[in-house]
Design an enzyme around this catalytic site. Structure first.
Site, mmCIF file in Angstrom:
data_model
loop_
_atom_site.group_PDB
_atom_site.id
_atom_site.type_symbol
_atom_site.label_atom_id
_atom_site.label_comp_id
_atom_site.label_asym_id
_atom_site.label_seq_id
_atom_site.Cartn_x
_atom_site.Cartn_y
_atom_site.Cartn_z
ATOM 1 C CG ASP A 1 -1.673 1.279 1.431
ATOM 2 O OD1 ASP A 1 -2.002 1.920 0.416
ATOM 3 O OD2 ASP A 1 -1.950 1.631 2.589
ATOM 4 C CG ASP B 1 -6.161 2.739 0.597
ATOM 5 O OD1 ASP B 1 -5.151 2.002 0.721
ATOM 6 O OD2 ASP B 1 -6.890 2.717 -0.418
ATOM 7 C CG ASP C 1 -1.435 1.343 -3.794
ATOM 8 O OD1 ASP C 1 -0.250 1.126 -4.110
ATOM 9 O OD2 ASP C 1 -1.757 2.030 -2.797
ATOM 10 C CG ASP D 1 -8.231 -14.023 -11.551
ATOM 11 O OD1 ASP D 1 -9.057 -14.732 -12.144
ATOM 12 O OD2 ASP D 1 -7.797 -14.279 -10.415
ATOM 13 C CG ASP E 1 -12.713 -17.163 -10.760
ATOM 14 O OD1 ASP E 1 -11.972 -17.642 -9.889
ATOM 15 O OD2 ASP E 1 -13.921 -16.923 -10.578
ATOM 16 C CD GLU F 1 -10.740 -21.349 -9.695
ATOM 17 O OE1 GLU F 1 -10.560 -21.383 -8.468
ATOM 18 O OE2 GLU F 1 -11.596 -20.634 -10.242
ATOM 19 C CG HIS G 1 -6.925 -16.444 -4.595
ATOM 20 N ND1 HIS G 1 -6.402 -17.101 -5.686
ATOM 21 C CD2 HIS G 1 -8.266 -16.352 -4.808
ATOM 22 C CE1 HIS G 1 -7.382 -17.385 -6.530
ATOM 23 N NE2 HIS G 1 -8.526 -16.951 -6.017
ATOM 24 C CG ASP G 2 -9.816 -19.575 -3.883
ATOM 25 O OD1 ASP G 2 -10.291 -18.608 -3.259
ATOM 26 O OD2 ASP G 2 -10.034 -19.772 -5.092
#
Length: 580
Positions: A52, A56, A60, A129, A230, A284, A351-352
């Site tokens: 970041d 915030d 990013d 993605d 995805d 995926e 990420h899953d």
């Protein structure tokens, strides 16, 4: 006559070269084209957790730009970034409300282009993605679709008129009530395989497919090099809506995935986007059989180029862990299935899933470094394209979240409600969730030992793991034996040894309870990989043993050979060349 002449010429040529037609068929190098996405190493970035720059609390594009030299130093050749499109963020960006706009938290389109150009300048390809099994319920297509039954966008989604009664049950992966959601505006139900805010797109409508291809072209024209599709194995639906048998949810892919029409759509996509723009696409999932997987990725089918399956990550879903025998069997059978045709990815985290270190290595302070080095050695040694998830190159670990109130993930909350409604033991449910939740894999990247691990100057969107003081990039940069520097070495080893990419894989001493050993042979090389998956010393007898001169990589500074026995320290990982 021309066909006969071509056949005769081919027969004479094969005989001149000294090989039979069957031998030519079995020659994988003649069948499978060598290309950058096979030889590369992919690094996955979860953008809101990477870096970041505006305080915030969310990562990013400028944060990625700031770390481009770091990415270059890893030696990776591809970056796959999770979605950054405009979104209500119900599912952290996997609910897209505008496929051509960027969510403000990540920056602007100019920032994206600067990031992409910076990657390309460092020889790094970019994989986008693409979330097109479903959209957000805030996408203009859905807002139009639900506005009236005769709206031109009505058929962009799957609707069931309420006057026909309750629709046939469909399982939702996120919603305990099922995949049909009632909408009073038009007195109808819409389908959502995931959360109710993620209505499924109607791929059986050619207008929807063309919309998707146009979106992909938009990004390809900006310079994107590949696409990750995805949840794509579920895109095509059986619109006769048959009644499925009770308990079918346990075999979700069989009943909901890989319909024959999907291949028609993929061939369209290949002709419209993949081939004209020279990009590649990875699905995926790989269906529920090897045939499914081959039908997706075999080059002569002109559909996708690569798939990744979930059987390996499914090995360790509970704190009890996995058995090395099962680990060997799964990787060996998938390699065998793709030994001569097709291509897959090699991965153990994303990420899953929760963190690689906790599930497949050993997170204890004593063994975290060598065990993570071992797993990274393994991933870079198998045939297939290795995928590395951000933070795994430094051994980031799970975060402790024992109560459901700490979770924000829609999947975790949905599963908790399902467990509660079905009367499951919630204490046991939380024990497993704390270990396996995908929120473990989404904590902010640990850059240094300053507050919030150097990720942000503000309040992070998700709490930083408390062990960031010990586990961070800065602490490992100067240590030649760190997980980070071993990862860099291993990436280079893969690049310098083509047998690790294209060579034949053969398991050695399959029954050994602690050691996973295999050879990679081809491209003028004969390599052996020996991995001690135990926290105890272990030994293996080999016909050919390593010498200091033959060792290509070793995560320890010592080599212990006694007669015809190789003695390995806890989690020792070796690759050495074998005389042919």
């Amino acid at each position: 006559m021309k066909t006969l002449l071509r056949t005769l010429f081919a027969f004479l040529l094969l005989n001149f070269l000294g090989c039979s037609p069957q031998e030519a068929k079995n020659d994988t190098s003649s069948q499978e084209e060598k290309t950058w996405w096979k030889e590369g190493v992919l690094y996955q970035i979860y953008p809101q957790s990477f870096k970041d720059t505006d305080g915030d609390g969310y990562g990013d594009f400028k944060g990625v730009i700031e770390k481009l030299d770091y990415l270059g130093s890893l030696g990776i050749t591809m970056v796959w970034m999770n979605p950054f499109f405009e979104s209500p963020m119900v599912d952290n960006g996997y609910d897209v409300s505008d496929y051509r706009a960027i969510h403000p938290r990540y920056g602007s389109m100019e920032d994206f282009q600067a990031m992409l150009d910076g990657m390309h300048a460092r020889g790094i390809k970019f994989v986008l993605d693409v979330v097109v099994n479903h959209s957000s319920d805030q996408h203009d297509w859905f807002l139009q679709s639900r506005s009236s039954r005769d709206n031109p966008y009505r058929n962009y989604y799957h609707w069931w008129p309420a006057e026909k009664g309750t629709p046939p049950y469909r399982h939702s992966l996120f919603d305990p009530e099922g995949a049909w959601e009632y909408d009073s505006l038009t007195n109808a139900y819409y389908l959502h395989t995931f959360a109710e805010q993620q209505p499924d797109l109607n791929w059986e409508n050619p207008k929807v497919r063309q919309e998707v291809y146009d979106i992909m072209k938009f990004w390809a024209e900006k310079g994107v090099d590949g696409f990750r599709m995805d949840a794509f194995q579920f895109a095509s639906k059986d619109t006769t809506w048959p009644e499925f048998p009770e308990g079918h949810e346990e075999d979700f892919i069989k009943w909901y995935g890989m319909r024959p029409q999907l291949h028609e759509y993929l061939k369209e996509m290949y002709a419209e986007v993949i081939e004209p723009f020279g990009v590649f696409a990875v699905a995926e999932g790989a269906g529920s059989t090897f045939l499914d997987a081959h039908d997706l990725v075999d080059a002569d089918r002109k559909e996708l180029q690569m798939a990744y399956h979930f059987e390996t990550v499914d090995l360790s879903r509970t704190p009890e862990g996995y058995e090395l025998e099962d680990f060997k069997n799964v990787f060996s059978k998938w390699d065998s299935a793709f030994a001569e045709k097709g291509w897959i990815s090699i991965f153990l985290s994303n990420h899953d899933n929760s963190r690689l270190v906790n599930r497949f290595a050993n997170p204890s302070p004593e063994f975290r470094t060598p065990s993570t080095q071992l797993i990274n050695t393994f991933l870079m040694s198998m045939r297939g394209t290795p995928f590395t998830y951000y933070g795994d190159e430094i051994g980031m670990t799970n975060i402790d979240m024992p109560t459901i109130e700490e979770y924000v993930d829609v999947e975790a909350l949905g599963k908790y409600q399902t467990a509660k409604a079905s009367g499951q033991d919630l204490e046991e449910f939380m024990r497993i969730l704390n270990y396996s939740s995908r929120e473990n894999g989404r904590t902010p990247m640990q850059w240094d030992s300053t507050p919030q691990a150097g990720f942000t100057t503000g309040t992070p969107w998700m709490k930083v793991n408390e062990n960031y003081v010990e586990i961070n990039v800065a602490a490992q940069e100067e240590d030649p034996n760190s997980i980070l520097n071993h990862f860099r070495k291993m990436v280079q080893v893969r690049k310098e040894n083509p047998a690790l990419v294209y060579g034949k894989y053969e398991l050695v001493q399959k029954e050994h309870p602690e050691i996973y050993a295999f050879t990679r042979t081809g491209e003028g090389q004969n390599l052996m990989v020996v991995l001690n998956f135990s926290q105890n010393p272990s030994s293996i007898e080999l016909e050919t043993l390593p010498t200091d001169a033959s060792v290509i990589i070793n995560n320890y500074s010592t080599l212990d050979v006694n007669g015809n026995t190789l003695n390995l320290k806890p989690y020792q990982a070796l690759i050495f060349s074998v005389d042919q």
